[in-house]
Design a protein around this motif. Structure first.
Motif, PDB file in Angstrom:
ATOM      1  N   PRO A  11       1.336  -0.795  -0.043  1.00  0.00           N
ATOM      2  CA  PRO A  11       0.526  -0.197   0.413  1.00  0.00           C
ATOM      3  C   PRO A  11       1.034   1.493  -0.106  1.00  0.00           C
ATOM      4  O   PRO A  11       0.841   2.595  -0.835  1.00  0.00           O
ATOM      5  CB  PRO A  11      -0.945  -0.017   0.884  1.00  0.00           C
ATOM      6  N   SER A  12       2.338   1.290   0.743  1.00  0.00           N
ATOM      7  CA  SER A  12       2.730   2.649   0.446  1.00  0.00           C
ATOM      8  C   SER A  12       3.357   2.969  -0.672  1.00  0.00           C
ATOM      9  O   SER A  12       3.509   4.004  -0.981  1.00  0.00           O
ATOM     10  CB  SER A  12       4.127   2.343   1.713  1.00  0.00           C
ATOM     11  N   GLN A  14       2.200   1.204  -3.755  1.00  0.00           N
ATOM     12  CA  GLN A  14       1.191   2.074  -4.733  1.00  0.00           C
ATOM     13  C   GLN A  14       0.301   3.502  -4.106  1.00  0.00           C
ATOM     14  O   GLN A  14       0.292   4.416  -5.200  1.00  0.00           O
ATOM     15  CB  GLN A  14       0.200   1.417  -4.314  1.00  0.00           C
ATOM     16  N   SER A  15       0.457   3.837  -3.268  1.00  0.00           N
ATOM     17  CA  SER A  15       0.292   5.613  -2.397  1.00  0.00           C
ATOM     18  C   SER A  15       1.771   6.511  -3.236  1.00  0.00           C
ATOM     19  O   SER A  15       1.031   7.449  -3.525  1.00  0.00           O
ATOM     20  CB  SER A  15       0.059   5.906  -1.141  1.00  0.00           C
ATOM     21  N   LEU A  16       2.746   5.835  -3.011  1.00  0.00           N
ATOM     22  CA  LEU A  16       3.940   7.113  -3.027  1.00  0.00           C
ATOM     23  C   LEU A  16       3.662   6.994  -5.222  1.00  0.00           C
ATOM     24  O   LEU A  16       4.016   8.211  -5.502  1.00  0.00           O
ATOM     25  CB  LEU A  16       5.149   6.076  -3.573  1.00  0.00           C
ATOM     26  N   SER A  18       0.865   5.857  -7.143  1.00  0.00           N
ATOM     27  CA  SER A  18      -0.566   7.699  -7.293  1.00  0.00           C
ATOM     28  C   SER A  18      -0.330   8.564  -6.651  1.00  0.00           C
ATOM     29  O   SER A  18      -0.454   9.875  -7.741  1.00  0.00           O
ATOM     30  CB  SER A  18      -1.740   7.183  -6.172  1.00  0.00           C
ATOM     31  N   HIS A  19       0.781   9.477  -6.634  1.00  0.00           N
ATOM     32  CA  HIS A  19       1.107  10.426  -6.225  1.00  0.00           C
ATOM     33  C   HIS A  19       1.706  10.884  -7.676  1.00  0.00           C
ATOM     34  O   HIS A  19       2.088  12.227  -7.321  1.00  0.00           O
ATOM     35  CB  HIS A  19       1.914  10.865  -4.757  1.00  0.00           C
ATOM     36  N   ARG A  20       2.617  10.088  -8.318  1.00  0.00           N
ATOM     37  CA  ARG A  20       3.615  10.140  -8.711  1.00  0.00           C
ATOM     38  C   ARG A  20       3.030  10.579 -10.586  1.00  0.00           C
ATOM     39  O   ARG A  20       3.056  10.581 -11.625  1.00  0.00           O
ATOM     40  CB  ARG A  20       5.196   9.613  -8.889  1.00  0.00           C
ATOM     41  N   GLN A  26      -4.714   7.915 -13.644  1.00  0.00           N
ATOM     42  CA  GLN A  26      -5.103   6.846 -12.052  1.00  0.00           C
ATOM     43  C   GLN A  26      -5.303   5.718 -12.256  1.00  0.00           C
ATOM     44  O   GLN A  26      -5.067   4.668 -11.941  1.00  0.00           O
ATOM     45  CB  GLN A  26      -5.817   7.574 -11.160  1.00  0.00           C
ATOM     46  N   GLN A  30      -4.079   1.542 -11.802  1.00  0.00           N
ATOM     47  CA  GLN A  30      -4.365   1.131 -10.701  1.00  0.00           C
ATOM     48  C   GLN A  30      -4.732   0.371 -11.238  1.00  0.00           C
ATOM     49  O   GLN A  30      -4.513  -1.198 -11.042  1.00  0.00           O
ATOM     50  CB  GLN A  30      -6.271   1.361 -10.233  1.00  0.00           C
ATOM     51  N   SER A  97       0.243  17.989  -2.592  1.00  0.00           N
ATOM     52  CA  SER A  97      -0.238  18.520  -1.387  1.00  0.00           C
ATOM     53  C   SER A  97       1.708  19.511  -0.944  1.00  0.00           C
ATOM     54  O   SER A  97       0.961  19.623  -0.162  1.00  0.00           O
ATOM     55  CB  SER A  97      -0.410  17.624  -0.182  1.00  0.00           C
ATOM     56  N   CYS A 103       7.500  13.405 -11.443  1.00  0.00           N
ATOM     57  CA  CYS A 103       6.243  11.981 -11.474  1.00  0.00           C
ATOM     58  C   CYS A 103       6.814  12.047 -13.446  1.00  0.00           C
ATOM     59  O   CYS A 103       7.386  12.029 -13.641  1.00  0.00           O
ATOM     60  CB  CYS A 103       5.066  13.628 -11.497  1.00  0.00           C
TER      61      CYS A 103
END
Length: 108
Positions: A11-12, A14-16, A18-20, A26, A30, A97, A103
């Protein structure tokens, strides 16, 4: 106990990722991650049971640690791929954020 921490990495990462990626991409990200997880979920057990069987069958021979060597080789390959992606994408940056991150785009 240490291997249990590997479950937190998915999950970590995947989060990184998705921010890039741009918000419009998206779904592609995914979908690609889901496909990779499904493929590795099917191929991994088959591959590693065969390698383990081969290592056990030969006993104390040179293949004794084959499953561990294969795991290390796959992790090393993943590290090299991640490194190359980060180097390639270091020229572009996205603001998420208030943070500026490298990216990249999934479309070519």
């Amino acid at each position: 106990a240490f291997i249990a921490m590997w479950g937190v990495a998915g999950p970590s990462i995947q989060s990184l990722m998705s921010h890039r990626v741009d918000p419009s991409e998206q779904g592609k990200l995914q979908g690609a991650l889901g496909s990779i997880r499904a493929m590795t979920g099917m191929l991994g057990p088959v591959l590693f049971t065969q390698v383990f069987s081969l290592a056990v069958r030969h006993g104390d021979g040179p293949l004794q640690g084959a499953p561990y060597f294969l795991s290390a080789a796959l992790l090393l390959a993943a590290l090299v791929i991640a490194w190359r992606v980060l180097l390639r994408s270091s020229s572009a940056s996205c603001s998420v954020s208030g943070l500026t991150l490298p990216c990249f785009s999934l479309s070519r």
